[in-house]
Design an enzyme around this catalytic site. Structure first.
Site, PDB file in Angstrom:
ATOM      1  N   TYR A 114      -2.357  -0.489  10.726  1.00 16.72           N
ATOM      2  CA  TYR A 114      -2.281  -0.923   9.039  1.00 16.72           C
ATOM      3  C   TYR A 114      -0.922  -0.446   8.759  1.00 16.72           C
ATOM      4  O   TYR A 114      -0.225  -1.106   7.811  1.00 16.72           O
ATOM      5  CB  TYR A 114      -3.359  -0.525   8.325  1.00 16.72           C
ATOM      6  CG  TYR A 114      -3.584  -0.838   6.947  1.00 16.72           C
ATOM      7  CD1 TYR A 114      -3.880  -2.340   6.455  1.00 16.72           C
ATOM      8  CD2 TYR A 114      -3.347  -0.179   5.859  1.00 16.72           C
ATOM      9  CE1 TYR A 114      -3.852  -2.520   5.318  1.00 16.72           C
ATOM     10  CE2 TYR A 114      -3.310  -0.350   4.510  1.00 16.72           C
ATOM     11  CZ  TYR A 114      -3.684  -1.711   4.215  1.00 16.72           C
ATOM     12  OH  TYR A 114      -3.630  -2.172   3.032  1.00 16.72           O
ATOM     13  N   SER A 139       0.934  -1.128   0.158  1.00 13.13           N
ATOM     14  CA  SER A 139      -0.122  -0.097  -0.080  1.00 13.13           C
ATOM     15  C   SER A 139       0.895   1.220   0.105  1.00 13.13           C
ATOM     16  O   SER A 139       1.913   1.143   0.219  1.00 13.13           O
ATOM     17  CB  SER A 139      -0.901   0.029   1.331  1.00 13.13           C
ATOM     18  OG  SER A 139      -1.431   1.180   1.497  1.00 13.13           O
TER      19      SER A 139
END
Length: 275
Positions: free
Chosen positions: A146, A133
């Protein structure tokens, strides 16, 4: 002969569209989902699908065994995609919540790669693609768990790439930015499970976060559909010299440049607004 690939996290989003796209391209796709209902749904759609819960060690071992039975003991590629986001300020997140995030987003991937690497070493080739990501290199507030799991995947994958040099087993990272998936719905469930809003120093921000997570669509002007990850994945699987990183969406590309050229405090100001 068909190339075989195991893909995790195929119930929706990136895993779902990539599984269907590679199936149409002629791959022997072994799609996997955590929930049995999703496994059945994908089977009804014509995919070979098995159950795999990345937070369950026995589930991972059983999935690898099933995969190798289906592929006659060989595996050309693994696409590690299954993950979820745990929202919330780090000071409000219990350690067990962070640990649960890492079980799925990091430790499960580690176990799965370790399980398939002996197969790839024996056959003398393989491709491992990790779906990271923009948050794997650019931290944003209220996404600390995250962020941490994706930062870990980035460093882990870089290390593995160095250790596998000369083996003809290639490691690539896909780094999407905002993608239109059901990620927010899963994040909302995780938020409600672990974060107590009342009395938090971040209560007002949490109320706004709840509105965002409850929305059916993203408000981000740069959001792309999950299909935008298909072409980079195919390149990572088929190119003679796959890229180390595939940056998808404008924010990912912009922040990759900004991180190289800006002082940390200047970048912090931009990231604070971006969050």
């Amino acid at each position: 002969m068909k190339k075989s690939i195991l893909i995790t996290g195929c119930s929706t989003g990136i895993g779902y569209v990539c599984a269907h796209a590679l199936h149409k391209r002629g791959y022997q796709v072994i799609a996997s989902c955590r929930q049995l209902a999703d496994v059945k749904r994908l089977q009804d759609e014509g995919l070979t699908c098995i159950q795999l819960d990345l937070a369950d060690s026995n589930s991972i071992n059983n999935a690898v065994r099933q995969t190798l039975e289906l592929t006659n003991g060989k595996l050309d590629a693994l696409f590690n995609n299954g993950a979820y986001g745990q929202p919330g300020a780090l000071e409000d997140l219990p350690t067990d919540g962070l640990r649960e995030q890492f079980e799925t987003n990091f430790f499960g991937w580690h176990q799965l790669v370790r399980a398939v690497l002996p197969i790839m070493r024996k056959q003398g080739y393989g491709r491992i693609v990790q779906n990271s990501s923009v948050l794997g290199f650019a931290a944003m507030k209220y996404r600390g768990a995250y962020n941490a799991s994706k930062f870990a995947i980035e460093g882990w994958s870089d290390t593995l790439r160095l250790e596998l040099m000369g083996s003809d087993i290639h490691i690539s990272l896909i780094e999407p930015g905002p993608i239109e998936t059901q990620f927010r719905a899963n994040a909302l469930n995780a938020f409600k499970r672990w974060i107590t809003i009342e009395g938090s120093a971040h209560e007002q921000q949490y109320r706004r976060q709840m509105d965002r997570l409850n929305s059916d669509t993203s408000s981000n002007a740069f959001v792309l559909p999950a299909e935008s990850c298909i072409t980079p994945l195919i390149h990572a699987l088929e190119a003679n010299k796959p890229k180390i990183r595939y940056r998808i969406t404008t924010p990912t590309k912009v922040f990759a440049v900004l991180k190289r050229v800006l002082p940390a405090r200047a970048l912090d100001k931009i990231l604070r607004r971006a969050a």
